[in-house]
Write a protein that holds these residues in place. Structure first.
Motif, PDB file in Angstrom:
ATOM      1  N   ASN A 105     -32.355  12.566 -72.348  1.00  0.00           N
ATOM      2  CA  ASN A 105     -33.743  12.999 -72.434  1.00  0.00           C
ATOM      3  C   ASN A 105     -33.770  14.488 -72.718  1.00  0.00           C
ATOM      4  N   THR A 106     -34.800  14.902 -73.425  1.00  0.00           N
ATOM      5  CA  THR A 106     -34.879  16.284 -73.850  1.00  0.00           C
ATOM      6  C   THR A 106     -34.899  17.244 -72.669  1.00  0.00           C
ATOM      7  N   VAL A 107     -35.721  16.924 -71.669  1.00  0.00           N
ATOM      8  CA  VAL A 107     -35.925  17.864 -70.568  1.00  0.00           C
ATOM      9  C   VAL A 107     -34.616  18.219 -69.863  1.00  0.00           C
ATOM     10  N   PRO A 108     -33.897  17.237 -69.359  1.00  0.00           N
ATOM     11  CA  PRO A 108     -32.674  17.628 -68.635  1.00  0.00           C
ATOM     12  C   PRO A 108     -31.689  18.379 -69.513  1.00  0.00           C
ATOM     13  N   THR A 109     -31.628  18.017 -70.781  1.00  0.00           N
ATOM     14  CA  THR A 109     -30.682  18.708 -71.662  1.00  0.00           C
ATOM     15  C   THR A 109     -31.068  20.176 -71.798  1.00  0.00           C
ATOM     16  N   ILE A 110     -32.349  20.401 -71.996  1.00  0.00           N
ATOM     17  CA  ILE A 110     -32.788  21.783 -72.160  1.00  0.00           C
ATOM     18  C   ILE A 110     -32.601  22.562 -70.859  1.00  0.00           C
ATOM     19  N   ILE A 111     -32.885  21.881 -69.750  1.00  0.00           N
ATOM     20  CA  ILE A 111     -32.696  22.556 -68.463  1.00  0.00           C
ATOM     21  C   ILE A 111     -31.229  22.948 -68.292  1.00  0.00           C
ATOM     22  N   GLU A 112     -30.367  21.995 -68.594  1.00  0.00           N
ATOM     23  CA  GLU A 112     -28.944  22.270 -68.413  1.00  0.00           C
ATOM     24  C   GLU A 112     -28.462  23.361 -69.352  1.00  0.00           C
ATOM     25  N   LEU A 113     -28.966  23.279 -70.583  1.00  0.00           N
ATOM     26  CA  LEU A 113     -28.562  24.282 -71.567  1.00  0.00           C
ATOM     27  C   LEU A 113     -28.993  25.664 -71.111  1.00  0.00           C
ATOM     28  N   ARG A 114     -30.247  25.735 -70.663  1.00  0.00           N
ATOM     29  CA  ARG A 114     -30.767  27.023 -70.197  1.00  0.00           C
ATOM     30  C   ARG A 114     -29.968  27.503 -68.990  1.00  0.00           C
ATOM     31  N   ASN A 115     -29.698  26.579 -68.076  1.00  0.00           N
ATOM     32  CA  ASN A 115     -28.932  26.946 -66.891  1.00  0.00           C
ATOM     33  C   ASN A 115     -27.582  27.519 -67.274  1.00  0.00           C
ATOM     34  N   LYS A 116     -26.957  26.851 -68.221  1.00  0.00           N
ATOM     35  CA  LYS A 116     -25.623  27.275 -68.604  1.00  0.00           C
ATOM     36  C   LYS A 116     -25.666  28.697 -69.168  1.00  0.00           C
ATOM     37  N   LEU A 117     -26.607  28.918 -70.120  1.00  0.00           N
ATOM     38  CA  LEU A 117     -26.699  30.241 -70.740  1.00  0.00           C
ATOM     39  C   LEU A 117     -27.085  31.294 -69.715  1.00  0.00           C
ATOM     40  N   THR A 118     -28.032  30.931 -68.861  1.00  0.00           N
ATOM     41  CA  THR A 118     -28.481  31.880 -67.844  1.00  0.00           C
ATOM     42  C   THR A 118     -27.318  32.238 -66.919  1.00  0.00           C
ATOM     43  N   THR A 119     -26.560  31.221 -66.532  1.00  0.00           N
ATOM     44  CA  THR A 119     -25.437  31.490 -65.643  1.00  0.00           C
ATOM     45  C   THR A 119     -24.437  32.438 -66.294  1.00  0.00           C
ATOM     46  N   ILE A 120     -24.147  32.174 -67.565  1.00  0.00           N
ATOM     47  CA  ILE A 120     -23.202  33.051 -68.270  1.00  0.00           C
ATOM     48  C   ILE A 120     -23.741  34.474 -68.323  1.00  0.00           C
ATOM     49  N   ALA A 121     -25.006  34.568 -68.726  1.00  0.00           N
ATOM     50  CA  ALA A 121     -25.620  35.885 -68.863  1.00  0.00           C
ATOM     51  C   ALA A 121     -25.604  36.624 -67.535  1.00  0.00           C
ATOM     52  N   GLU A 122     -25.962  35.908 -66.472  1.00  0.00           N
ATOM     53  CA  GLU A 122     -26.051  36.571 -65.167  1.00  0.00           C
ATOM     54  C   GLU A 122     -24.665  36.967 -64.650  1.00  0.00           C
ATOM     55  N   THR A 123     -23.676  36.109 -64.906  1.00  0.00           N
ATOM     56  CA  THR A 123     -22.323  36.453 -64.463  1.00  0.00           C
ATOM     57  C   THR A 123     -21.833  37.707 -65.160  1.00  0.00           C
ATOM     58  N   GLU A 124     -22.033  37.712 -66.483  1.00  0.00           N
ATOM     59  CA  GLU A 124     -21.562  38.862 -67.261  1.00  0.00           C
ATOM     60  C   GLU A 124     -22.323  40.126 -66.869  1.00  0.00           C
ATOM     61  N   LEU A 125     -23.626  39.943 -66.645  1.00  0.00           N
ATOM     62  CA  LEU A 125     -24.454  41.079 -66.247  1.00  0.00           C
ATOM     63  C   LEU A 125     -23.950  41.659 -64.930  1.00  0.00           C
ATOM     64  N   ALA A 126     -23.682  40.783 -63.980  1.00  0.00           N
ATOM     65  CA  ALA A 126     -23.225  41.230 -62.666  1.00  0.00           C
ATOM     66  C   ALA A 126     -21.902  41.974 -62.796  1.00  0.00           C
ATOM     67  N   LYS A 127     -21.023  41.435 -63.686  1.00  0.00           N
ATOM     68  CA  LYS A 127     -19.727  42.092 -63.879  1.00  0.00           C
ATOM     69  C   LYS A 127     -19.923  43.505 -64.431  1.00  0.00           C
ATOM     70  N   THR A 128     -20.765  43.598 -65.490  1.00  0.00           N
ATOM     71  CA  THR A 128     -20.997  44.883 -66.143  1.00  0.00           C
ATOM     72  C   THR A 128     -21.630  45.879 -65.177  1.00  0.00           C
TER      73      THR A 128
END
Lengths: 273, 443
Positions: B361-384
């Motif tokens: 279903n579109t919703v869970p996929t988009i949620i997961e995709l967003r979560n994944k990108l957000t997690t990456i962004a936040e991890t990298e941000l925290a590191k920097t």
């Protein structure tokens, strides 16, 4: 009536019960027990038959009681011998009750003295009676095997693999065993008839006197001769052979008993009460 | 899990949540239909291809696979309007096989959603087979799948379902004892032959046709006897020659069958012929020539090869595939515990498939995709940020806002596409690809 006869019947009855148990439970010790009881019954029966013979001084086939008892004794003997030689364990399921039935019938009919005119001590006569009875016994077993064959064939053809399918052996084994019984029975019958002719010649001065029993014996003999001939030449086997074995046995039973009750003749005095 | 703001608009579109087609299984098998009905409805490979082409044009059917074996005819499909699709399949069967729908209506079963998935898994694992555990069915499914793929009948859902079915079947085979007991047509056939012939050692076998099942039967027969010759008759003589070589037998031509019946005792037939190959009139004189030695026909083919009337001849016995079932019934009880294990494996697989299916279903996929990108962004941000202690609180907030809006911008186009890939496109395909590209499989 001989009191010794009761344990004989009891043994046969117990043997039938054990074979009945074998039919349902399929445990080897059931048919082993059945066979052992049959053997004990046969040995006791032998004592009874010999005692009767010695007491009267001739072969004990003078009235219906003795004749039936004698027939059952020979059948039990043939069964004991044959079962020892073949793998057909299930045959006891039919043979034991049949032997029990004959001995019970013998127990029921009165054992009364009969006036006998003809000599019963002739060796030819003893041979005639014993051999004929062995023939009867084998052909009775052939009929039993034929019945088993028809049952098994029916369950294979009908594709219902229930009770009997699992308990009965292969068609081939049933067919072959039935065939051997008929060969033995037919040979004995032939020898029995010949000794009968010889005896008749000695006593009445002629081989054949169109006595009903003689005629019916001839008919029975022809039925089995036809069966064997067809088997050897045209390869009659299986269903047809089984049916003919049953028909032949019916004719034989009529020769054995029916003729005495329904028709007149010089065998009457032996088997009528 | 706290949902990022970007999800709000999606949640307001409920149509998006139910946009997946439903999985439907329509068919009949050996328990629902007798052999004469099954042979009427069986599809050959060519017929299957034709059927796939015709049914794919139906507006209600998105993906389609047709499985037709001796024991079953089944249509696995996905559809947005399952009722319409089911009706279309029934009409098609009735027309293609020119028999009224009323004749097979009662034999047809339909499974939907999880039940359809479970059924497919059970069929593949040979739990739904006439002879549970027989190995041929998996090969038959693979062949059916190949035909469906070649005619472009399948999409992401059926593909996934079939691949899962193969791996479930493999697991069931390796982890349970279901296949071990040699419980197969061949086993049943040998048992029956023993009840007819007693000894099999000197018996001659004639193999007509070269099906996988028949080969198994011959193999099994060979294991149960020491001697006895074998003849192989095949329409394509070369195939027969090869098969005969494998079993140390003799290849004969198809026309020689009637001659060979004079010496053969056991005949195993599994041709693809639509008509009977051996007739009653052909066997009757032969029985006489054989001097009534028994003949045992084992008919594994559907449609049947051996005229059933032969069973009424003296000393001839005919068993078709349904009849053989009776022989094996006894063994079913002993396999019960293994089936329980197998059913558990299948239950697990059904649940996992359901999870994957829902994720399409579109919703869970988009949620997961967003979560994944957000997690990456936040991890990298925290590191920097962690390596730059001099940053002020305002700077940090500005950086956080920047990464967040980068994630949003990057997600914008893919999200729009996934919400509406265009009316003719299969959304589940793109959702599946997205999940694969971004490795969203294992949360």
């Amino acid at each position: 009536m001989n009191l010794w006869f009761i344990p004989v019947v009891a043994c046969y009855l117990a043997s039938s019960a054990a074979y009945g148990g074998y039919l349902f439970v399929q445990k080897n010790r059931f048919h082993q027990a059945g066979y052992a009881l049959m053997l004990v019954g046969f040995l006791l029966h032998t004592v009874v038959v010999l005692a009767e013979g010695f007491m009267s001084g001739h072969i004990p086939v003078q009235n219906l009681h003795e004749t039936l008892s004698f027939a059952a004794w020979v059948l039990a003997g043939v069964f004991v011998l044959i079962r020892w030689r073949t793998r057909l364990k299930i045959l006891g399921v039919l043979a034991a009750p049949f032997i029990t039935l004959i001995t019970t019938a013998a127990l029921m009919v009165p054992d009364k003295e009969v006036e006998i005119q003809t000599s019963f001590s002739s060796l030819w006569l003893i041979l005639h009676v014993v051999v004929i009875f062995i023939g009867y016994a084998s052909l009775a077993l052939a009929c039993g095997t034929g019945i088993l064959y028809l049952i098994q064939e029916r369950s294979i053809k009908g594709k219902k693999h229930r009770f009997f399918y699992r308990r009965l052996p292969s068609l081939e084994l049933l067919d072959n065993t039935g065939y051997s019984f008929i060969v033995i029975g037919f040979t004995a019958l032939t020898v029995g008839l010949i000794t009968g002719f010889v005896y008749a010649q000695a006593v009445w001065g002629r081989f054949w006197s169109w006595d009903p029993k003689e005629v019916w014996s001839g008919i029975t003999w022809l039925i089995y001769a036809a069966l064997l001939h067809e088997r050897l030449v045209a390869g009659w086997r299986g269903r047809r052979a089984a049916i003919l074995a049953i028909i032949g046995f019916a004719a034989m039973m009529f020769t054995f008993l029916g003729v005495n009750f329904l028709l007149e003749g010089h065998h009457n005095e032996f088997t009528r009460w | 899990m706290s949902l990022p703001d970007g999800n709000a608009p999606i949640r307001n579109e409920p149509s998006m949540i139910t946009d997946l087609p439903e999985i439907v299984m329509i068919g009949l098998n050996h328990t629902s239909a007798p052999v004469d009905l099954r042979e009427c409805l069986a599809f050959s490979t060519a017929e299957t291809e034709q059927a796939l082409k015709v049914l794919k044009k139906d507006a209600d059917i998105r993906e389609l696979l047709i499985l037709s074996t001796c024991n079953r005819v089944e249509f696995l499909l996905t559809s947005h309007r399952p009722e319409g699709a089911i009706a279309a399949v029934k009409t098609f069967i009735s027309e293609a096989k020119s028999i009224p729908a009323t004749r097979f209506e009662s034999a047809i079963y339909t499974y939907r959603a999880d039940e359809a998935v479970r059924h497919m898994f059970r069929v593949a694992a040979s739990l739904d087979s006439m002879i549970v555990g027989e190995p041929q069915i998996l090969g038959q499914i693979k062949a059916a799948y190949k035909v469906a793929v070649e005619t472009k009948g399948t999409g992401v859902i059926v593909n996934r379902l079939l691949h899962k079915a193969f791996s479930v079947a493999k697991r069931v085979r390796s982890e349970t004892g279901i296949g071990d007991r040699a419980v197969s047509i061949s086993y049943a056939a040998v048992e029956l032959a023993r009840k007819i012939f007693g000894e099999l050692d000197d018996k001659t076998v004639l193999l007509v046709g070269a099906g996988e099942m028949a080969e198994l039967a011959v193999e099994h027969l060979h294991r149960n006897r020491r001697t006895g010759s074998l003849f192989v008759a095949n329409r394509t003589f070369e195939i027969g020659v090869n098969l005969a070589r494998r079993f140390n037998g003799t290849a004969i031509r198809f026309e020689e069958i009637s001659e060979t019946l004079k010496i053969a005792d056991i005949i195993i037939s599994s041709t693809g012929s639509p008509d009977y190959v051996i007739f009653s009139g052909m066997v009757r004189p032969i029985i006489k020539m054989r001097k009534n030695r028994p003949l045992f026909f084992i008919d594994i083919a559907v449609p049947r090869d051996i005229e059933p009337a032969i069973n009424r001849l003296n000393n001839a016995y005919v068993y078709d595939i349904d009849d053989l079932h009776g022989v094996i019934d006894e063994n079913i009880a002993s396999r019960q515990s293994e089936s329980v294990k197998a059913e558990r494996i299948i239950d697990e697989a059904v649940i996992r498939f359901r999870q994957w299916y829902d994720s399409l279903n579109t919703v869970p996929t988009i949620i997961e995709l967003r979560n994944k990108l957000t997690t990456i962004a936040e991890t990298e941000l925290a590191k920097t940020v962690g390596s730059m202690p001099d940053l002020s609180a305002d700077d940090r907030r500005a950086l956080a806002r920047m990464t967040e809006s980068m994630v949003n911008k990057m997600l914008h186009d893919p999200m729009r596409f996934l919400k509406d890939p265009g009316s003719h496109r299969d959304r589940s395909l793109y959702l599946d690809i997205t999940r694969k590209i971004f490795n969203l499989e294992d949360e």
